[in-house]
Design a protein around this motif. Structure first.
Motif, PDB file in Angstrom:
ATOM      1  N   VAL A   1     -13.016 -53.963  13.945  1.00 11.75           N
ATOM      2  CA  VAL A   1     -14.240 -53.538  14.629  1.00 11.75           C
ATOM      3  C   VAL A   1     -15.468 -53.999  13.849  1.00 11.75           C
ATOM      4  O   VAL A   1     -16.434 -54.499  14.435  1.00 11.75           O
ATOM      5  CB  VAL A   1     -14.250 -51.998  14.821  1.00 11.75           C
TER       6      VAL A   1
ATOM      7  N   ASN B   1     -16.507 -56.809  16.295  1.00 14.30           N
ATOM      8  CA  ASN B   1     -17.300 -56.014  17.232  1.00 14.30           C
ATOM      9  C   ASN B   1     -16.749 -56.056  18.673  1.00 14.30           C
ATOM     10  O   ASN B   1     -17.477 -56.346  19.619  1.00 14.30           O
ATOM     11  CB  ASN B   1     -18.760 -56.480  17.208  1.00 14.30           C
ATOM     12  N   PRO B   2     -15.453 -55.757  18.852  1.00 11.49           N
ATOM     13  CA  PRO B   2     -14.883 -55.792  20.203  1.00 11.49           C
ATOM     14  C   PRO B   2     -15.293 -54.571  21.023  1.00 11.49           C
ATOM     15  O   PRO B   2     -15.716 -53.548  20.489  1.00 11.49           O
ATOM     16  CB  PRO B   2     -13.379 -55.765  19.947  1.00 11.49           C
ATOM     17  N   ARG B   3     -15.184 -54.686  22.308  1.00 10.33           N
ATOM     18  CA  ARG B   3     -15.427 -53.538  23.202  1.00 10.33           C
ATOM     19  C   ARG B   3     -14.119 -52.831  23.541  1.00 10.33           C
ATOM     20  O   ARG B   3     -14.119 -51.671  23.917  1.00 10.33           O
ATOM     21  CB  ARG B   3     -16.108 -54.008  24.480  1.00 10.33           C
ATOM     22  N   LEU B   4     -12.997 -53.560  23.439  1.00  2.56           N
ATOM     23  CA  LEU B   4     -11.699 -53.002  23.796  1.00  2.56           C
ATOM     24  C   LEU B   4     -10.639 -53.490  22.820  1.00  2.56           C
ATOM     25  O   LEU B   4     -10.584 -54.681  22.512  1.00  2.56           O
ATOM     26  CB  LEU B   4     -11.311 -53.423  25.224  1.00  2.56           C
ATOM     27  N   ILE B   5      -9.816 -52.574  22.354  1.00  7.14           N
ATOM     28  CA  ILE B   5      -8.649 -52.912  21.540  1.00  7.14           C
ATOM     29  C   ILE B   5      -7.439 -52.329  22.248  1.00  7.14           C
ATOM     30  O   ILE B   5      -7.401 -51.130  22.541  1.00  7.14           O
ATOM     31  CB  ILE B   5      -8.762 -52.343  20.111  1.00  7.14           C
TER      32      ILE B   5
ATOM     33  N   THR C   1     -10.555 -44.735  12.288  1.00  7.78           N
ATOM     34  CA  THR C   1     -11.414 -45.815  12.768  1.00  7.78           C
ATOM     35  C   THR C   1     -12.865 -45.363  12.797  1.00  7.78           C
ATOM     36  O   THR C   1     -13.757 -46.076  12.322  1.00  7.78           O
ATOM     37  CB  THR C   1     -10.977 -46.282  14.169  1.00  7.78           C
TER      38      THR C   1
ATOM     39  N   SER D   1     -20.876 -50.307  16.155  1.00 10.16           N
ATOM     40  CA  SER D   1     -19.677 -50.950  16.695  1.00 10.16           C
ATOM     41  C   SER D   1     -18.658 -49.930  17.176  1.00 10.16           C
ATOM     42  O   SER D   1     -18.053 -50.095  18.235  1.00 10.16           O
ATOM     43  CB  SER D   1     -19.040 -51.855  15.633  1.00 10.16           C
ATOM     44  N   SER D   2     -18.445 -48.881  16.390  1.00 11.34           N
ATOM     45  CA  SER D   2     -17.445 -47.885  16.775  1.00 11.34           C
ATOM     46  C   SER D   2     -17.871 -47.082  18.000  1.00 11.34           C
ATOM     47  O   SER D   2     -17.035 -46.523  18.703  1.00 11.34           O
ATOM     48  CB  SER D   2     -17.134 -46.953  15.605  1.00 11.34           C
TER      49      SER D   2
ATOM     50  N   VAL E   1     -16.539 -49.286  21.128  1.00 11.14           N
ATOM     51  CA  VAL E   1     -15.162 -49.761  21.236  1.00 11.14           C
ATOM     52  C   VAL E   1     -14.274 -48.690  21.864  1.00 11.14           C
ATOM     53  O   VAL E   1     -14.428 -47.496  21.604  1.00 11.14           O
ATOM     54  CB  VAL E   1     -14.601 -50.195  19.864  1.00 11.14           C
ATOM     55  N   SER E   2     -13.347 -49.129  22.714  1.00 11.88           N
ATOM     56  CA  SER E   2     -12.326 -48.259  23.288  1.00 11.88           C
ATOM     57  C   SER E   2     -10.980 -48.738  22.773  1.00 11.88           C
ATOM     58  O   SER E   2     -10.713 -49.941  22.744  1.00 11.88           O
ATOM     59  CB  SER E   2     -12.335 -48.340  24.806  1.00 11.88           C
ATOM     60  N   ILE E   3     -10.139 -47.812  22.370  1.00 13.71           N
ATOM     61  CA  ILE E   3      -8.790 -48.130  21.892  1.00 13.71           C
ATOM     62  C   ILE E   3      -7.812 -47.506  22.884  1.00 13.71           C
ATOM     63  O   ILE E   3      -7.831 -46.300  23.102  1.00 13.71           O
ATOM     64  CB  ILE E   3      -8.552 -47.594  20.479  1.00 13.71           C
TER      65      ILE E   3
END
Length: 77
Positions: A29, A33-37, A58, A66-67, A70-72
């Protein structure tokens, strides 16, 4: 099955896995800097048992901006 039945040893092991997976995800992250993991494979199967610890770790280690986005999620395949 043992985790579902509340085996404390297995649940403790899953907490450990969730914590380390969360640390790895936090690094991703921070760098990407992803939006989805999407968590797949074995981790998707044990997701209900590692979710809380993984997300807590996380959130603790990832940069706030960033956190926050993001969606995990577990893989559905």
């Amino acid at each position: 099955r043992r985790a579902t039945n509340g085996d404390k040893t297995v649940l403790a092991a899953f907490d450990h896995v969730g914590r380390w997976l969360g640390r790895g995800i936090a690094g991703l992250v921070n760098v990407l800097n992803p939006r989805l993991i999407v968590v797949g494979g074995f981790f998707a199967r044990i997701y209900p048992f590692i979710e809380a610890q993984m997300k807590a770790e996380t959130a603790k280690l990832a940069l706030r901006p960033s956190s926050a986005v993001v969606s995990i999620v577990p893989s559905s395949l």
